[in-house]
Motif scaffolding. Structure first.
Motif, PDB file in Angstrom:
ATOM      1  N   ALA A 338      17.374  25.119  30.736  1.00  0.00           N
ATOM      2  CA  ALA A 338      18.238  24.311  29.872  1.00  0.00           C
ATOM      3  C   ALA A 338      19.557  25.008  29.619  1.00  0.00           C
ATOM      4  CB  ALA A 338      17.530  24.045  28.542  1.00  0.00           C
ATOM      5  N   GLY A 339      19.577  26.325  29.765  1.00  0.00           N
ATOM      6  CA  GLY A 339      20.797  27.078  29.491  1.00  0.00           C
ATOM      7  C   GLY A 339      21.690  27.264  30.698  1.00  0.00           C
ATOM      8  N   VAL A 340      21.305  26.700  31.851  1.00  0.00           N
ATOM      9  CA  VAL A 340      22.096  26.881  33.065  1.00  0.00           C
ATOM     10  C   VAL A 340      23.508  26.348  32.893  1.00  0.00           C
ATOM     11  CG1 VAL A 340      22.324  26.131  35.463  1.00  0.00           C
ATOM     12  CG2 VAL A 340      20.126  26.956  34.614  1.00  0.00           C
ATOM     13  N   HIS A 341      23.658  25.273  32.129  1.00  0.00           N
ATOM     14  CA  HIS A 341      24.962  24.645  31.977  1.00  0.00           C
ATOM     15  C   HIS A 341      25.653  25.059  30.682  1.00  0.00           C
ATOM     16  CE1 HIS A 341      24.030  22.249  35.466  1.00  0.00           C
ATOM     17  NE2 HIS A 341      22.922  21.812  34.903  1.00  0.00           N
ATOM     18  N   ASP A 342      25.220  26.164  30.080  1.00  0.00           N
ATOM     19  CA  ASP A 342      25.871  26.647  28.867  1.00  0.00           C
ATOM     20  C   ASP A 342      27.316  27.006  29.152  1.00  0.00           C
ATOM     21  OD1 ASP A 342      23.694  26.373  27.223  1.00  0.00           O
ATOM     22  OD2 ASP A 342      22.968  28.412  27.525  1.00  0.00           O
ATOM     23  N   GLY A 343      28.156  26.818  28.131  1.00  0.00           N
ATOM     24  CA  GLY A 343      29.540  27.230  28.245  1.00  0.00           C
ATOM     25  C   GLY A 343      29.673  28.731  28.123  1.00  0.00           C
ATOM     26  N   PRO A 344      30.834  29.278  28.477  1.00  0.00           N
ATOM     27  CA  PRO A 344      30.995  30.737  28.432  1.00  0.00           C
ATOM     28  C   PRO A 344      30.862  31.314  27.030  1.00  0.00           C
ATOM     29  CG  PRO A 344      33.088  29.631  28.917  1.00  0.00           C
ATOM     30  CD  PRO A 344      32.022  28.602  29.020  1.00  0.00           C
ATOM     31  N   GLU A 345      31.253  30.543  25.992  1.00  0.00           N
ATOM     32  CA  GLU A 345      31.114  31.059  24.625  1.00  0.00           C
ATOM     33  C   GLU A 345      29.647  31.317  24.291  1.00  0.00           C
ATOM     34  OE1 GLU A 345      32.601  28.232  25.426  1.00  0.00           O
ATOM     35  OE2 GLU A 345      34.642  28.149  24.602  1.00  0.00           O
ATOM     36  N   THR A 346      28.763  30.361  24.633  1.00  0.00           N
ATOM     37  CA  THR A 346      27.331  30.526  24.377  1.00  0.00           C
ATOM     38  C   THR A 346      26.774  31.721  25.143  1.00  0.00           C
ATOM     39  OG1 THR A 346      27.079  28.151  24.015  1.00  0.00           O
ATOM     40  CG2 THR A 346      25.088  29.388  24.542  1.00  0.00           C
ATOM     41  N   LEU A 347      27.190  31.869  26.389  1.00  0.00           N
ATOM     42  CA  LEU A 347      26.697  32.972  27.212  1.00  0.00           C
ATOM     43  C   LEU A 347      27.198  34.319  26.699  1.00  0.00           C
ATOM     44  CD1 LEU A 347      27.188  31.186  30.634  1.00  0.00           C
ATOM     45  CD2 LEU A 347      24.992  31.872  29.649  1.00  0.00           C
ATOM     46  N   LEU A 348      28.433  34.367  26.229  1.00  0.00           N
ATOM     47  CA  LEU A 348      28.953  35.621  25.678  1.00  0.00           C
ATOM     48  C   LEU A 348      28.205  36.014  24.408  1.00  0.00           C
ATOM     49  CD1 LEU A 348      32.792  35.167  26.267  1.00  0.00           C
ATOM     50  CD2 LEU A 348      31.276  36.833  27.364  1.00  0.00           C
ATOM     51  N   ARG A 349      27.842  35.022  23.598  1.00  0.00           N
ATOM     52  CA  ARG A 349      27.034  35.342  22.413  1.00  0.00           C
ATOM     53  C   ARG A 349      25.675  35.907  22.831  1.00  0.00           C
ATOM     54  NH1 ARG A 349      29.512  30.644  20.129  1.00  0.00           N
ATOM     55  NH2 ARG A 349      27.780  29.315  20.824  1.00  0.00           N
ATOM     56  N   ALA A 350      25.083  35.334  23.881  1.00  0.00           N
ATOM     57  CA  ALA A 350      23.808  35.862  24.369  1.00  0.00           C
ATOM     58  C   ALA A 350      23.973  37.291  24.873  1.00  0.00           C
ATOM     59  CB  ALA A 350      23.262  34.968  25.479  1.00  0.00           C
ATOM     60  N   GLY A 351      25.098  37.568  25.538  1.00  0.00           N
ATOM     61  CA  GLY A 351      25.360  38.930  25.992  1.00  0.00           C
ATOM     62  C   GLY A 351      25.495  39.892  24.834  1.00  0.00           C
ATOM     63  N   ASN A 352      26.179  39.462  23.765  1.00  0.00           N
ATOM     64  CA  ASN A 352      26.301  40.298  22.565  1.00  0.00           C
ATOM     65  C   ASN A 352      24.931  40.589  21.966  1.00  0.00           C
ATOM     66  OD1 ASN A 352      29.042  40.379  22.740  1.00  0.00           O
ATOM     67  ND2 ASN A 352      29.420  38.884  21.126  1.00  0.00           N
ATOM     68  N   ALA A 353      24.118  39.540  21.855  1.00  0.00           N
ATOM     69  CA  ALA A 353      22.789  39.717  21.282  1.00  0.00           C
ATOM     70  C   ALA A 353      21.974  40.703  22.111  1.00  0.00           C
ATOM     71  CB  ALA A 353      22.077  38.364  21.201  1.00  0.00           C
ATOM     72  N   ALA A 354      22.075  40.607  23.437  1.00  0.00           N
ATOM     73  CA  ALA A 354      21.318  41.516  24.303  1.00  0.00           C
ATOM     74  C   ALA A 354      21.786  42.960  24.131  1.00  0.00           C
ATOM     75  CB  ALA A 354      21.456  41.079  25.761  1.00  0.00           C
ATOM     76  N   LEU A 355      23.089  43.174  23.987  1.00  0.00           N
ATOM     77  CA  LEU A 355      23.597  44.530  23.770  1.00  0.00           C
ATOM     78  C   LEU A 355      23.083  45.104  22.457  1.00  0.00           C
ATOM     79  CD1 LEU A 355      27.329  44.613  24.945  1.00  0.00           C
ATOM     80  CD2 LEU A 355      25.405  45.901  25.864  1.00  0.00           C
ATOM     81  N   VAL A 356      23.083  44.289  21.412  1.00  0.00           N
ATOM     82  CA  VAL A 356      22.581  44.755  20.120  1.00  0.00           C
ATOM     83  C   VAL A 356      21.098  45.117  20.229  1.00  0.00           C
ATOM     84  CG1 VAL A 356      22.123  44.070  17.725  1.00  0.00           C
ATOM     85  CG2 VAL A 356      24.304  43.500  18.787  1.00  0.00           C
ATOM     86  N   LEU A 357      20.360  44.372  21.043  1.00  0.00           N
ATOM     87  CA  LEU A 357      18.935  44.650  21.241  1.00  0.00           C
ATOM     88  C   LEU A 357      18.696  45.833  22.175  1.00  0.00           C
ATOM     89  CD1 LEU A 357      17.654  40.985  21.705  1.00  0.00           C
ATOM     90  CD2 LEU A 357      17.124  42.479  19.767  1.00  0.00           C
ATOM     91  N   GLY A 358      19.740  46.280  22.875  1.00  0.00           N
ATOM     92  CA  GLY A 358      19.571  47.347  23.850  1.00  0.00           C
ATOM     93  C   GLY A 358      19.057  46.878  25.190  1.00  0.00           C
ATOM     94  N   ASP A 359      19.069  45.579  25.438  1.00  0.00           N
ATOM     95  CA  ASP A 359      18.619  45.014  26.717  1.00  0.00           C
ATOM     96  C   ASP A 359      19.836  44.880  27.627  1.00  0.00           C
ATOM     97  OD1 ASP A 359      17.525  43.630  28.822  1.00  0.00           O
ATOM     98  OD2 ASP A 359      16.425  42.201  27.582  1.00  0.00           O
ATOM     99  N   LEU A 360      20.178  45.969  28.313  1.00  0.00           N
ATOM    100  CA  LEU A 360      21.410  45.999  29.096  1.00  0.00           C
ATOM    101  C   LEU A 360      21.341  45.080  30.310  1.00  0.00           C
ATOM    102  CD1 LEU A 360      22.174  49.831  28.959  1.00  0.00           C
ATOM    103  CD2 LEU A 360      22.870  48.025  27.381  1.00  0.00           C
TER     104      LEU A 360
END
Length: 708
Positions: A338-360
């Motif tokens: 369902a997230g394949v068509h996410d916009g770049p803003e949504t994906l960048l937030r997911a990237g931020n969340a992953a960095l905070v979690l330490g999931d590089l």
């Protein structure tokens, strides 16, 4: 050319008022008049073609004009296809990939300036006809609007609706041009302001900040409705976030959110999220939490966005355990079908969340997808941001060459889009990469560029990264006291502390420098804070680094077991550079314990790790330690410095950098008399008679060692 350009114009809509203009038909500016030959290659025909292209560029802005559209417009006036070839041969334009671009931007301005208003309107009517039947109504309406000579509310409404529609996938630059033209057709002053604000926002997204500011100024939003004023403040704050003081941007964005709350909740939320970004750049965790917590809950809002706000709020309030489930939900959501068509803003937030979690790894996936989407469909303004997140993630993962590639690309992109603040972050990342790759000059160049903008705009994150880079370069060169002095304020408490998301990443460097310069208590305090942070799981390298730091502070009986534990932890995660640093420190400790055989194995492993990761400055340290054990190391060139003992070599390097005997003594924790004794032996061993000669010899030898 009295007939074709006038008679080829489309029929007028009911609200168009330009058909009554008697100047339309006979208007022929100097240099553009003349008979049309059968081949259509005369100077007047070329001038008409250039006018059509120049006016066509007004709705294309970036990618040039569709060549088929230009040819249809030219054909409607009786011009042959040869006129395009002639103009290209004359060097006026270039045909590339089915698009026509004028080679000189000044030519478009000159062509428009020499053509009468009536003739320009006629060119727009030709272009409107040529676009008719295409995949989007936007260019047709834009050119019809550009041909109008008085306010035309109906046409303006149609153009505004087309600018807001996804049909035809118009670019942000095209949308901006359409909104601006629709504003000119509006009768109502507030409606005109709203459209100009929308045009400014689209220009911002297209990476045209100067154009965005011009449109905002034209909007004149001092006294309109509160929501209109809030929309203007939102665009203004977002522009300031790109290339202005981030504290100012945060305040403007929060004001925008307050104004937008009642009438436009989605934009109010966008303003608050941008205020979080501004607060993060400024290093203000409390302000991040405040902006995340503000605003009413929106019924039916994006659940992943709500999870992101909740998770980040908990982290900013010092409750990372409470925030992790929500942040994991954000990361997982970006990886689903369902997230394949996410916009770049949504994906960048997911990237931020992953960095905070330490999931590089998850951060790299989300940020790579965000970059691909932003490049393919826009907004262009997010390309440099996605590259910055990717570069930072690669840096955290120890993949320095990839980090450099992304940051270099991001620096070019940010500079082209007027994003000075992002450019500063890219400079800081490049400084950190250079601190590993062994180029002090490159470190200084990028760190200075980052700090120049960081000081003016309050960018605590960029400033902390650049100071860390300078300190790490000092460590690589054996300048331990300087490294400790740079990092001490950043990792400690007080007003000079570093950015909250960076300071613990730099703590292992400070501990190494502090222990080796006798600042034991400061090192112990930093290790205690680092241990607490390591437990949160925010960095996969932290457990190994923590064991290494404890080894540096431990008694000889415990040291070896702690180094072994650190290496075992390194084996669980990727990262040649950090593993190499642990091997280097372990090998040096073994050598000082008079166990050269065991030390050589550790030091050779360190050298291989550094060479594999391109860490040339650190590889030089490993070679020097190998020499001290009696092993020149693989590929090590013979040279005069091999005649020195390890302590003599350290003293020679310090003197070569310009340190006095007293400064060398302080740096190496020995007495000035000991330094003087060793320095006399260095002079004798190397056959030099002055500190200047010694500096030249060491510099030549070190360059040879760093670049075998």
């Amino acid at each position: 050319m009295s007939g074709p350009i006038a008679t080829a114009c489309p029929a007028q809509p009911a609200d168009r008022v330009d058909t009554a203009d008697p100047a339309d038909a006979p208007a022929t500016p100097a240099g553009l008049a003349g008979p049309v030959g059968p081949e259509g290659t005369g100077p007047a025909e070329a001038g008409l073609l250039l006018l059509v292209v120049a006016e066509g560029e007004r709705d294309a802005r970036v990618d040039g004009v569709d060549a088929s559209v230009v040819l249809r417009a030219a054909g409607a006036c009786g011009l042959g296809a040869g006129v395009l070839d002639a103009a290209e041969a004359a060097g006026h334009l270039r045909l590339d990939g089915g698009r026509i671009r004028l080679l000189d931007p000044g030519l478009a301005r000159a062509v428009r300036a020499t053509a009468s208003a009536a003739r320009r309107r006629a060119a727009h009517r030709l272009l409107a006809d040529a676009h008719a039947g295409g995949p989007s109504a936007l260019p047709v309406l834009f050119h019809r609007a550009s041909a109008a000579v008085a306010p035309a509310p109906g046409l303006g409404d149609a153009l505004a609706a087309a600018a807001a529609s996804p049909a035809g996938r118009p670019t942000h630059a095209e949308r901006s041009a359409a909104w601006a033209r629709a504003a000119g057709l509006a009768v109502d002053q507030e409606l005109r302001a709203v459209r100009l604000i929308d045009a400014a926002d689209q220009a911002r997204l297209a990476g045209l900040p100067h154009r965005a500011r011009e449109l905002l100024a034209r909007a004149g939003c001092e006294r309109p409705a509160r929501a209109v004023r809030g929309a203007a403040q939102l665009v203004s704050g977002l522009l300031a976030l790109q290339d202005g003081p981030v504290a100012d941007a945060r305040e403007v964005l929060l004001l925008a959110a307050e104004s937008l709350d009642p009438a436009d909740p989605p934009r109010a939320l966008a303003a608050r999220l941008a205020a979080v970004e501004a607060s993060w750049a400024a290093g203000d965790a409390a302000a991040c939490a405040e902006a995340l917590d503000q605003g009413p809950a929106q019924p039916g809002s994006d659940p992943l966005l709500a999870a992101y706000r909740a998770g980040m709020s908990a982290v900013m309030h010092g409750r990372p355990d409470a925030g992790r489930p929500s942040l994991r939900e954000v990361v997982a959501g970006a990886g689903t079908a369902a997230g394949v068509h996410d916009g770049p803003e949504t994906l960048l937030r997911a990237g931020n969340a992953a960095l905070v979690l330490g999931d590089l790894a998850a951060a790299a996936r989300a940020d790579s997808r965000a970059l691909a989407v932003a490049r393919a469909t826009g907004p262009y303004v997010l390309v440099a941001q996605a590259l910055e997140r990717l570069a930072y993630g690669e840096l955290r993962a120890g993949r320095h060459a990839r980090a450099r590639a992304h940051a270099e690309d991001g620096l070019r992109t940010a500079a082209g889009a007027g994003q000075d603040n992002l450019a500063a972050h890219h400079h800081a990342i490049l400084a950190l990469v250079a601190s590993v790759e062994g180029s002090p000059e490159t470190v200084a160049e990028h760190a200075t560029a980052a700090e120049r903008v960081a000081a003016a705009h309050g960018l605590a994150q960029a400033a902390t990264l650049s100071q860390w880079a300078r300190a790490r370069a000092d460590l690589a060169r054996g300048r331990l006291a300087e490294a400790a002095a740079r990092l001490g304020p950043l990792v400690g408490a007080g007003p000079r502390r570093g950015h909250f998301a960076i300071r613990m990443l730099a703590a292992p460097c400070f501990v190494e420098a502090a222990v080796r310069t006798g600042q034991t208590e400061a090192a112990r305090s930093a290790v205690a804070a680092f241990a607490h942070w390591s437990e949160q799981g925010a960095d996969p390298q932290a457990p190994a680094q923590l064991a290494r730091c404890r080894a540096l502070l431990s008694d000889p009986e415990e040291c070896e077991a702690l180094f072994a534990a650190a290496l075992a932890r390194h084996d669980e995660v990727a990262g040649d550079f950090e593993r190499g640093r642990t091997q280097l420190l372990y090998g040096a400790w073994l050598r000082r314990r008079r166990r050269p055989g065991e030390a050589r194995g550790r030091l050779r492993d360190a050298l291989v790790s550094f060479e594999r990761g391109g860490a040339l400055g650190w590889a030089a340290q490993a070679r020097a330690e190998l020499r001290a054990t009696g092993d020149a190391g693989p590929g090590e060139p013979a040279g005069p410095l091999t005649l020195l003992t390890p302590q003599q070599l350290r003293i020679a390097r310090c003197v070569a950098e310009g340190a006095t005997n007293r400064e060398v003594a302080l740096r190496l924790s020995v007495s000035p008399r000991t330094v003087d004794h060793h320095l006399r032996n260095v002079f004798a061993a190397l056959g030099v008679r002055s500190r200047v000669e010694l500096s030249r010899l060491v510099d030549r030898a070190e360059k040879t060692t760093a670049h075998p």
